[in-house]
Design a protein around this motif. Structure first.
Motif, PDB file in Angstrom:
ATOM      1  N   THR A  59       0.827  -1.212   0.000  1.00  0.00           N
ATOM      2  CA  THR A  59       0.000   0.000   0.000  1.00  0.00           C
ATOM      3  C   THR A  59       0.862   1.263   0.000  1.00  0.00           C
ATOM      4  OG1 THR A  59      -0.153   0.438   2.392  1.00  0.00           O
ATOM      5  CG2 THR A  59      -1.675  -1.212   1.486  1.00  0.00           C
ATOM      6  N   GLY A  60       0.294   2.320  -0.560  1.00  0.00           N
ATOM      7  CA  GLY A  60       0.986   3.602  -0.590  1.00  0.00           C
ATOM      8  C   GLY A  60       1.039   4.247   0.784  1.00  0.00           C
ATOM      9  N   THR A  61       0.003   4.044   1.557  1.00  0.00           N
ATOM     10  CA  THR A  61       0.002   4.577   2.915  1.00  0.00           C
ATOM     11  C   THR A  61       1.127   3.950   3.731  1.00  0.00           C
ATOM     12  OG1 THR A  61      -2.369   5.054   2.874  1.00  0.00           O
ATOM     13  CG2 THR A  61      -1.367   4.721   5.041  1.00  0.00           C
ATOM     14  N   ASN A  64       4.488   5.408   2.450  1.00  0.00           N
ATOM     15  CA  ASN A  64       4.762   6.765   2.925  1.00  0.00           C
ATOM     16  C   ASN A  64       5.089   6.776   4.416  1.00  0.00           C
ATOM     17  OD1 ASN A  64       4.410   8.072   0.488  1.00  0.00           O
ATOM     18  ND2 ASN A  64       2.284   8.634   0.866  1.00  0.00           N
ATOM     19  N   HIS A  85      -1.661  13.772   0.833  1.00  0.00           N
ATOM     20  CA  HIS A  85      -2.145  12.446   1.212  1.00  0.00           C
ATOM     21  C   HIS A  85      -1.643  12.077   2.604  1.00  0.00           C
ATOM     22  CE1 HIS A  85      -3.038   8.119   0.594  1.00  0.00           C
ATOM     23  NE2 HIS A  85      -3.858   8.535  -0.341  1.00  0.00           N
ATOM     24  N   GLU A  90      -4.316   9.280   5.294  1.00  0.00           N
ATOM     25  CA  GLU A  90      -3.620   8.073   5.744  1.00  0.00           C
ATOM     26  C   GLU A  90      -3.973   7.704   7.178  1.00  0.00           C
ATOM     27  OE1 GLU A  90       0.515   8.464   4.414  1.00  0.00           O
ATOM     28  OE2 GLU A  90      -0.176   8.427   2.334  1.00  0.00           O
ATOM     29  N   GLU A 145      -1.706  16.805  -4.841  1.00  0.00           N
ATOM     30  CA  GLU A 145      -3.114  16.511  -4.576  1.00  0.00           C
ATOM     31  C   GLU A 145      -4.043  17.337  -5.473  1.00  0.00           C
ATOM     32  OE1 GLU A 145      -4.824  13.504  -2.726  1.00  0.00           O
ATOM     33  OE2 GLU A 145      -2.740  14.072  -2.459  1.00  0.00           O
ATOM     34  N   ASP A 172       6.606  11.645  -2.366  1.00  0.00           N
ATOM     35  CA  ASP A 172       5.448  10.740  -2.439  1.00  0.00           C
ATOM     36  C   ASP A 172       5.077  10.604  -3.909  1.00  0.00           C
ATOM     37  OD1 ASP A 172       3.058   9.432  -2.524  1.00  0.00           O
ATOM     38  OD2 ASP A 172       1.985  10.795  -1.171  1.00  0.00           O
ATOM     39  N   ALA A 174       3.118   8.486  -5.599  1.00  0.00           N
ATOM     40  CA  ALA A 174       2.002   7.577  -5.893  1.00  0.00           C
ATOM     41  C   ALA A 174       1.718   7.596  -7.399  1.00  0.00           C
ATOM     42  CB  ALA A 174       0.766   7.976  -5.102  1.00  0.00           C
ATOM     43  N   ARG A 175       1.918   8.781  -7.998  1.00  0.00           N
ATOM     44  CA  ARG A 175       1.753   8.912  -9.461  1.00  0.00           C
ATOM     45  C   ARG A 175       3.084   9.361 -10.079  1.00  0.00           C
ATOM     46  NH1 ARG A 175      -3.170  10.839  -7.227  1.00  0.00           N
ATOM     47  NH2 ARG A 175      -4.860   9.364  -7.671  1.00  0.00           N
ATOM     48  N   LYS A 205      -1.432   2.369  -8.828  1.00  0.00           N
ATOM     49  CA  LYS A 205      -2.390   3.158  -9.608  1.00  0.00           C
ATOM     50  C   LYS A 205      -2.100   3.101 -11.105  1.00  0.00           C
ATOM     51  CE  LYS A 205      -3.815   6.266  -5.963  1.00  0.00           C
ATOM     52  NZ  LYS A 205      -3.300   7.278  -5.020  1.00  0.00           N
TER      53      LYS A 205
HETATM   54  C1  LIG Z   1      -3.159   7.001  -3.742  1.00  0.00           C
HETATM   55  C2  LIG Z   1      -2.122   7.823  -3.081  1.00  0.00           C
HETATM   56  C3  LIG Z   1      -1.260   7.255  -2.127  1.00  0.00           C
HETATM   57  C4  LIG Z   1      -1.351   5.823  -1.676  1.00  0.00           C
HETATM   58  O1  LIG Z   1      -2.558   5.480  -1.145  1.00  0.00           O
HETATM   59  P1  LIG Z   1      -2.995   3.998  -0.722  1.00  0.00           P
HETATM   60  O2  LIG Z   1      -4.448   4.034  -0.900  1.00  0.00           O
HETATM   61  O3  LIG Z   1      -2.586   3.829   0.673  1.00  0.00           O
HETATM   62  O4  LIG Z   1      -2.308   3.036  -1.606  1.00  0.00           O
HETATM   63  C5  LIG Z   1      -0.271   8.068  -1.603  1.00  0.00           C
HETATM   64  N1  LIG Z   1      -0.122   9.334  -1.991  1.00  0.00           N
HETATM   65  C6  LIG Z   1      -0.923   9.913  -2.900  1.00  0.00           C
HETATM   66  C7  LIG Z   1      -0.696  11.324  -3.316  1.00  0.00           C
HETATM   67  C8  LIG Z   1      -1.948   9.170  -3.475  1.00  0.00           C
HETATM   68  O5  LIG Z   1      -2.741   9.744  -4.388  1.00  0.00           O
END
Ligand SMILES: *Cc1c(COP(=O)(O)O)cnc(C)c1O
Length: 358
Positions: A59-61, A64, A85, A90, A145, A172, A174-175, A205
């Motif tokens: 998971t991204g959470t 991070n 995020h 989180e 974000e 971070d 995620a993208r 993602k």
């Molecule tokens: C989606 C996202 C994450 C990771 O989220 P999880 O749902 O925990 O996988 C982290 N940072 C950003 C900016 C995101 O958009």
């Protein structure tokens, strides 16, 4: 039903699944000591043009929160955008995994922190003053974000402030790939070459099922991280499943193709939205997220056509950008799986050319 509420509403892409099937055959050593994980790390080292200390999680959470925990003591402060995020989405994981470090929000229009705004927050927490949490890390979201992408110069300037005050830096991502393609730069140029210490390299993602890599460039920072990850419950017993996803994701530039497609779909959507009467885009569309304010009647047409976007709210729209009671603020996110026909259906519905998407 068309769902563009996020890029996590889609499943994994084919090459990732096919690699997982291959990895499923036979025996492999557990807990990330397998050959798939080793291959993934070698491929990431190539991508980043640097030796990497790679720790994959689901998971991204988790990525991070664990990454930040490596950068701050419990009495430290982590600075990040006020709507990031890490701050908002989180559930306190960064606070928990850091054993209670303070997460400090930095306001900033368009989802971006400015060096001056970071400096202003830093002034609140004096180094060496016992009543104050001690500044420890700066976390930068790339893509932000607000769907915007920091330029390399903008990141450089933030990192300069961080380094001046002795902070470590986290990206971070995620993208990550969407941002990298938006800038037309390399993974190295967006990270260690401009002073980023640790990266959350998001893959879920953009095509994986559940895989994010925490990447350190410095062995000293990664010291003991294997214990931190295990203690945090993020070390997969069948670790090959993470390694295989990352291999399938990186092989044949699949990750690049996926993000390229997602970014292009976002541009098509944004162009279409700009033709809709009453539609207003608060932020530049840099990557694969498109934010728009539309009349409530248009939102109702989307609902009736079973087209889903995410309802949004933000305090970081540009000055003077207000949202009326008769308007709806929406987020669309495109992905590797987004079809041009889906974008056409959104635009046709919003423009009233079609009552309902077939
Ligand atoms: C989606 C996202 C994450 C990771 O989220 P999880 O749902 O925990 O996988 C982290 N940072 C950003 C900016 C995101 O958009």
């Amino acid at each position: 039903m068309i769902n563009l509420a996020s890029d996590n509403v889609v499943g994994a892409s084919r090459p990732v699944l096919e690699t997982l099937l291959k990895a499923n055959d036979g025996a492999a050593m557990p807990y990330g000591t397998d050959s798939w994980t080793a291959d993934a790390t070698a491929m990431l080292a190539k991508v980043f043009e640097h030796e990497v200390h790679n720790f994959m999680v689901a998971t991204g959470t988790g990525a991070n929160a664990l990454a930040l925990a490596a950068l701050t003591p419990p009495w430290g402060a982590v600075f990040c955008h006020a709507e990031s995020h890490v701050m908002d989405d989180e559930c306190g994981a960064p606070e928990m995994f850091t054993d209670g470090a303070k997460i400090v929000g930095v306001p900033g229009v368009n989802g971006k922190m400015t060096p001056a705004a970071v400096e202003a927050q830093l002034e609140r927490f004096a180094k060496g003053v016992v009543k104050s949490v001690q500044p420890a890390a700066l976390s930068i979201s790339q893509v932000t974000e607000a769907g915007t992408v920091y330029t390399l110069d903008e990141i450089r300037a933030l990192v300069a402030v961080a380094k001046k005050h002795g902070l470590k830096t986290h990206l971070d991502g995620a993208r990550f790939t969407n941002a990298m393609l938006a800038l037309g730069c390399t993974a190295a140029e967006m990270t260690w070459k401009i002073g980023i210490d640790v990266v959350t390299f998001g893959a879920s993602k953009n095509g994986c099922l559940a895989c994010e890599a925490i990447i350190f460039f410095d062995a000293a920072l990664a010291e003991n991280f294997q214990y931190r990850r295990k203690r945090g419950g993020h070390t997969l017993s069948k670790g090959r499943l993470l390694g295989a996803q990352m291999v399938g994701y990186l092989e044949n530039d699949h990750w690049i193709a996926n993000a390229k497609h997602a970014n292009a779909m976002a541009q098509t959507l944004a162009s279409g939205l700009r033709t809709i009467p009453g539609a207003r885009l608060p932020w530049p569309v840099d990557a694969n997220e498109v934010f728009v304010v539309v009349p409530q009647s248009a939102k109702k047409a989307l609902d009736e056509a079973h087209i889903r976007a995410a309802p949004w709210s933000s305090n970081c729209v540009p000055d003077g950008f207000t949202i009326g009671a008769d308007e709806a603020f929406l987020r669309f996110v495109t992905s590797f799986a987004t079809q041009p026909s889906e974008i056409e259906a959104v635009i046709a519905t919003l423009s009233g050319r079609r009552a309902a998407a077939e």
